[in-house]
Design an enzyme around this catalytic site. Structure first.
Site, short mmCIF file in Angstrom:
data_model
loop_
_atom_site.label_atom_id
_atom_site.label_comp_id
_atom_site.label_asym_id
_atom_site.label_seq_id
_atom_site.Cartn_x
_atom_site.Cartn_y
_atom_site.Cartn_z
N TYR A 135 29.51 46.84 4.02
CA TYR A 135 29.16 46.89 6.01
C TYR A 135 28.92 48.31 6.66
O TYR A 135 29.66 49.59 5.36
CB TYR A 135 29.40 45.97 6.71
CG TYR A 135 28.80 45.74 8.04
CD1 TYR A 135 27.38 45.45 8.30
CD2 TYR A 135 29.92 45.35 9.07
CE1 TYR A 135 26.98 44.87 8.72
CE2 TYR A 135 29.00 45.33 10.16
CZ TYR A 135 27.47 45.13 10.20
OH TYR A 135 27.14 44.83 11.03
N ARG A 188 14.02 51.03 11.11
CA ARG A 188 15.49 51.23 11.69
C ARG A 188 16.78 51.29 11.43
O ARG A 188 16.95 50.04 11.75
CB ARG A 188 15.39 51.21 13.48
CG ARG A 188 15.71 51.68 14.11
CD ARG A 188 17.33 51.25 14.51
NE ARG A 188 17.77 49.93 15.53
CZ ARG A 188 18.79 49.16 14.52
NH1 ARG A 188 19.88 49.03 13.35
NH2 ARG A 188 19.27 48.19 15.51
N LYS A 206 24.33 42.35 4.93
CA LYS A 206 24.75 41.32 6.26
C LYS A 206 24.78 40.37 5.83
O LYS A 206 25.63 39.08 6.05
CB LYS A 206 23.63 41.40 7.10
CG LYS A 206 23.07 42.53 7.81
CD LYS A 206 23.65 42.54 9.44
CE LYS A 206 23.87 43.63 10.32
NZ LYS A 206 23.91 43.46 11.22
N GLU A 277 16.56 41.71 11.53
CA GLU A 277 17.74 42.80 11.33
C GLU A 277 16.57 44.30 10.89
O GLU A 277 15.64 44.56 10.85
CB GLU A 277 18.27 42.59 9.88
CG GLU A 277 20.00 43.76 9.63
CD GLU A 277 20.31 43.26 11.48
OE1 GLU A 277 20.97 42.42 11.93
OE2 GLU A 277 20.76 44.56 12.48
N ASP A 278 17.81 45.18 12.05
CA ASP A 278 16.69 46.64 11.74
C ASP A 278 15.31 46.66 12.46
O ASP A 278 14.55 47.64 11.43
CB ASP A 278 17.82 47.59 11.08
CG ASP A 278 18.50 46.96 11.42
OD1 ASP A 278 19.29 46.61 12.47
OD2 ASP A 278 19.89 47.92 10.56
N ASP A 300 19.59 40.00 15.41
CA ASP A 300 20.27 39.94 15.50
C ASP A 300 20.32 41.63 16.80
O ASP A 300 21.74 41.69 16.86
CB ASP A 300 20.82 40.84 14.01
CG ASP A 300 22.42 41.34 14.36
OD1 ASP A 300 22.90 40.43 14.90
OD2 ASP A 300 22.98 41.74 13.33
N ASP A 301 19.94 42.06 16.72
CA ASP A 301 19.92 43.41 16.83
C ASP A 301 19.37 43.60 18.61
O ASP A 301 20.84 43.68 19.57
CB ASP A 301 19.15 44.79 16.19
CG ASP A 301 19.00 44.96 15.10
OD1 ASP A 301 20.50 45.38 14.83
OD2 ASP A 301 18.57 44.97 14.61
N ASN A 450 25.76 52.61 15.25
CA ASN A 450 26.43 52.87 13.70
C ASN A 450 25.65 53.82 12.75
O ASN A 450 24.49 54.50 13.63
CB ASN A 450 26.26 51.61 13.57
CG ASN A 450 27.22 50.72 13.50
OD1 ASN A 450 28.46 50.42 14.14
ND2 ASN A 450 26.90 49.56 13.81
N1 LIG Z 1 27.57 47.64 17.38
C1 LIG Z 1 26.73 46.95 16.83
O1 LIG Z 1 27.15 45.93 16.09
C2 LIG Z 1 24.69 47.37 16.51
C3 LIG Z 1 25.66 48.50 16.62
N2 LIG Z 1 24.13 49.29 16.85
C4 LIG Z 1 23.33 50.67 17.18
O2 LIG Z 1 22.34 50.96 17.87
C5 LIG Z 1 21.53 52.65 17.73
C6 LIG Z 1 20.52 51.79 18.37
O3 LIG Z 1 19.62 51.00 17.54
P1 LIG Z 1 19.11 49.93 18.29
O4 LIG Z 1 18.83 50.28 19.87
O5 LIG Z 1 17.36 49.19 18.26
O6 LIG Z 1 17.75 51.91 18.88
P2 LIG Z 1 16.31 51.75 19.50
O7 LIG Z 1 15.78 53.30 18.58
O8 LIG Z 1 15.56 50.49 19.78
O9 LIG Z 1 16.94 52.27 20.49
C7 LIG Z 1 17.58 53.68 20.30
C8 LIG Z 1 17.60 53.69 21.73
O10 LIG Z 1 18.41 55.23 22.82
C9 LIG Z 1 17.64 56.07 22.88
N3 LIG Z 1 18.64 57.70 22.70
C10 LIG Z 1 18.13 58.18 21.81
N4 LIG Z 1 18.55 59.24 21.80
C11 LIG Z 1 19.43 59.34 23.04
C12 LIG Z 1 20.02 60.37 23.15
N5 LIG Z 1 20.46 61.85 23.42
N6 LIG Z 1 20.19 60.15 25.31
C13 LIG Z 1 20.33 59.39 25.72
N7 LIG Z 1 19.15 58.56 25.54
C14 LIG Z 1 19.13 58.43 23.65
C15 LIG Z 1 16.18 56.23 23.01
O11 LIG Z 1 15.33 57.08 24.06
C16 LIG Z 1 16.30 54.60 22.97
O12 LIG Z 1 15.47 53.86 24.11
C17 LIG Z 1 21.92 52.42 16.98
O13 LIG Z 1 22.92 53.77 16.05
C18 LIG Z 1 22.49 51.13 15.91
O14 LIG Z 1 23.04 50.65 14.48
C19 LIG Z 1 23.02 48.35 17.42
C20 LIG Z 1 22.97 47.16 17.04
C21 LIG Z 1 24.20 46.88 17.05
C1 LIG Z 2 25.75 46.57 13.66
C2 LIG Z 2 24.01 46.08 13.11
O1 LIG Z 2 23.25 45.34 13.36
C3 LIG Z 2 23.15 47.90 13.59
O2 LIG Z 2 24.13 49.16 13.86
O3 LIG Z 2 21.76 47.98 13.91
MG LIG Z 3 21.66 46.02 13.21
#
Ligand SMILES: NC(=O)C1=CN([C@@H]2O[C@H](COP(=O)(O)OP(=O)(O)OC[C@H]3O[C@@H](n4cnc5c(N)ncnc54)[C@H](O)[C@@H]3O)[C@@H](O)[C@H]2O)C=CC1
Ligand SMILES: CC(=O)C(=O)O
Ligand SMILES: [Mg+2]
Length: 603
Positions: A135, A188, A206, A277-278, A300-301, A450
């Protein structure tokens, strides 16, 4: 050894041009007819080498003498009969001998392809060490290189060019009646952007955790990638890329394809739970609202992440010293995860008695243009409007430092997919805003993006910049570390705030209670029950999630509470008599039922 002649492939690509698309694979896209249902030899009918070649039946050196005789295996495997522990030890020795994480991943992946039981025994018994391989973060590298690393299929690959054949493709899956699929279109992947069909690695990873972390039987899991092309130029130019060499279609066309996919799944596998997912932001929100009341599915996200971060936040507030009413939260990143998490937290606050308006006002969302406000001058997408501020008095706050000075938050959450945006000055400003006058209150800092290369800051930085006071959770795992104070050392332990603490239990619960839908209440209860699943030692240690070694225990708790919520919501289709029987024994009988269903190989 001769190397691959890439130039010959490139030459072919120059020659082959089909509707502006290039490459070998396009030559073979086309609708397919259903000639026959895929033959599936039942385990009981299989013998000899067939048993050893089928990864779900092969028990390797665990076959008993009787099985070796009855299945005609004598002489086909070494004579030694080994305990699970010995076989696991052999595997760990092999893994540790590999130099890179990708090599370790490839070893594990090959093991899964040969002996599923042993793969999961190794994973379950060594989850702290191996989860980062199957993962995040390693799976991110695997996805980036998927087309090169590819040796054999592990998923269903459904192309938009074969959209009329989706049912046939679904039926081609060899294992009967899958119960859960993770589907991505690769648009994504983690924080790595659009990886096209290479994103299939995330569906595979996953689902390995649905089994590893919640005990769903591996034969019931189905990874799927929807191939609609990619915007990733590197992939499009890579001669080894395995996906469709085309730009992505318009959202309307992608949605039609998705409609067809969802209809086909419900038709071919009516029991199946679909995890989105993603998918990139707009599609993620659109598909969730479009399908969540029609099919058994969740995102999931948006929802899994919402639940896991809420659970961690509940624990963090208790540790922070800042009362829940005084909490103020800044979110850096206002995408599917950021908005999903903030909405789950609004739900928490409203359940504690705040009006929705008052709850919403606890959140300040920041994106690439600064604080999200109504009068910022850009057209906000729908998902950002809910949290858009209108109390900014006409001022715009462009940097995170400005926002922190203005808001004076108690918590800072990062979901930006951007490495290092939590700088030293940001983190120090957060600490100062929480700990004004040396109150001893502790800042909550969740850099959740991530893989590790996208984390908003590292654990070590967070500790150093807050003098060890931070309550920290990251999306991918950081190691504990110690700082010497004179002649003694203090060890700091990070938390991993990852939806892996939620989706396995949520999925298990939904499957076991035969839910017809996944409701918002079930997701909320998943968060609440996770926050209550820590044991005394974990609480004493100041953790906000259970140790990762206890993720299976947490999944049982989450699954149980999700099942009960499904029943309350009227979406469980189990007979009422079953619930009455369980209820007589409190949670004991239901917990026992779940544990008995859990796959725990070679035990
Ligand atoms: N820890 C966890 O369980 C999870 C972590 N994530 C992580 O969250 C991150 C974002 O995922 P999503 O929200 O789905 O992506 P997304 O593309 O929908 O959203 C990203 C957001 O970040 C903003 N952004 C990008 N660069 C920026 C910067 N320099 N300053 C301020 N804002 C900025 C964008 O404008 C957008 O609003 C990914 O890295 C993903 O791996 C997502 C789901 C679960
Ligand atoms: C953990 C997860 O779902 C993500 O980073 O998109
Ligand atoms: Mg995800």
């Amino acid at each position: 050894m001769s190397s691959v002649d890439i130039s010959a492939i490139e030459e072919h690509m120059k020659m082959a041009s089909l509707d502006g698309l290039r490459g070998y694979a396009q030559d073979h896209y086309g609708e397919v007819q259903q000639y026959r249902t895929t033959d599936y030899v039942p385990k009981s009918a299989a013998g000899g080498f067939q048993v050893l070649r089928e990864p779900l039946w092969n028990k390797g050196l665990s076959f008993t003498p009787e099985e070796r005789v009855s299945k005609n295996l004598t002489g086909l495997i070494p004579h030694a009969m080994e305990s699970a522990e010995t076989q696991v030890a052999r595997c760990m020795k092999m893994i540790n001998s590999r130099q890179t994480n990708i090599d370790k991943y490839l070893y594990l992946s090959a093991l899964k392809d040969q002996n599923v039981d042993l793969f999961y025994r190794v994973l379950i018994d060594n989850v702290r060490e191996l989860m980062p391989l199957v993962y995040t973060p390693t799976i991110g590298d695997v996805c980036l290189q998927y087309s090169t690393l590819y040796t054999r299929p592990e998923a269903l690959y459904i192309s938009i060019k074969q959209r009329k054949s989706i049912r046939t493709i679904l039926r081609n899956w060899p294992y009967p009646n899958p119960e859960i699929c993770v589907v991505t279109d690769g648009s994504r992947i983690l924080g790595l952007g659009d990886l096209g069909v290479n994103g299939v690695g995330i569906s595979i990873g996953k689902l390995a955790l649905y089994t590893g972390a919640a005990g769903i039987h591996p034969s019931k899991t189905l990874p799927i990638v929807l191939d609609t092309g990619t915007a990733n130029e590197t992939n499009l130019k890579d001669p080894l890329y395995l996906g469709l060499r085309a730009k992505r279609p318009s959202p309307a066309v992608a949605q039609e394809f998705m409609d067809e996919f969802m209809e086909a799944v419900a038709d071919v596998y009516p029991e199946m739970l679909v995890q989105f997912e993603d998918f990139e932001t707009e599609k993620a929100f659109n598909y969730l609202s479009r399908y969540q009341h029609k099919y058994k599915c969740f995102n999931d996200d948006i929802q899994g992440t919402g639940a896991v971060v809420l659970a961690g936040y509940i624990g963090a507030v208790n540790l922070s010293g800042v009362p829940i009413e005084e909490q103020r939260l800044v979110f850096m990143g206002a995408g599917s995860a950021g908005v999903g998490v903030a909405k789950q937290m609004v739900e928490y606050y409203t359940r504690r008695g705040l009006s929705e308006q008052a709850a919403r006002e606890k959140f300040w969302l920041v994106d690439t243009k600064g604080l999200v406000t109504n009068d910022r001058g850009d057209k906000l997408p729908d998902h950002k409007k809910y949290f858009s501020r209108q109390d900014n008095g006409g001022h715009q706050f462009r940097t995170l430092e400005e926002v922190i000075e203005y808001v004076r938050p108690s918590a800072l959450v990062g979901l930006t997919a951007t490495f290092g945006v939590f700088t030293e000055s940001v983190v120090r400003a957060l600490k100062a805003s929480v700990d004004a006058g040396g109150s001893g209150r502790r800042p909550i800092l969740f850099p959740l993006s991530n893989p590790l290369t996208k984390a908003e800051c590292t654990f070590e930085q967070a500790i150093q910049w807050t003098e060890g006071t931070v309550i920290f959770a990251s999306g991918s795992p950081f190691a504990s570390f110690s700082i010497k104070h004179g002649d003694h050392a203090v060890t700091y332990h990070p938390n991993q705030g990852n939806n892996v603490y939620v989706f396995p239990g949520l999925g298990l619960g939904a499957i076991l209670c035969k839910a017809s839908k996944v409701t918002d209440e079930m997701v909320y209860i998943a968060a609440q029950s996770l926050s209550e699943s820590l044991n005394a030692e974990e609480i004493h240690k100041g953790l906000i999630y259970p140790h990762i070694e206890r993720v299976r225990d947490a999944s049982v708790v989450v699954a149980r509470e999700v099942m009960k919520a499904a029943r309350r919501e009227g979406v469980s289709t189990l007979p009422e008599s079953q619930w009455v029987e369980w209820e007589e024994w409190g949670d004991v009988a239901l917990t026992k039922f779940i544990k008995e269903k859990i796959y725990d190989p070679l035990k």
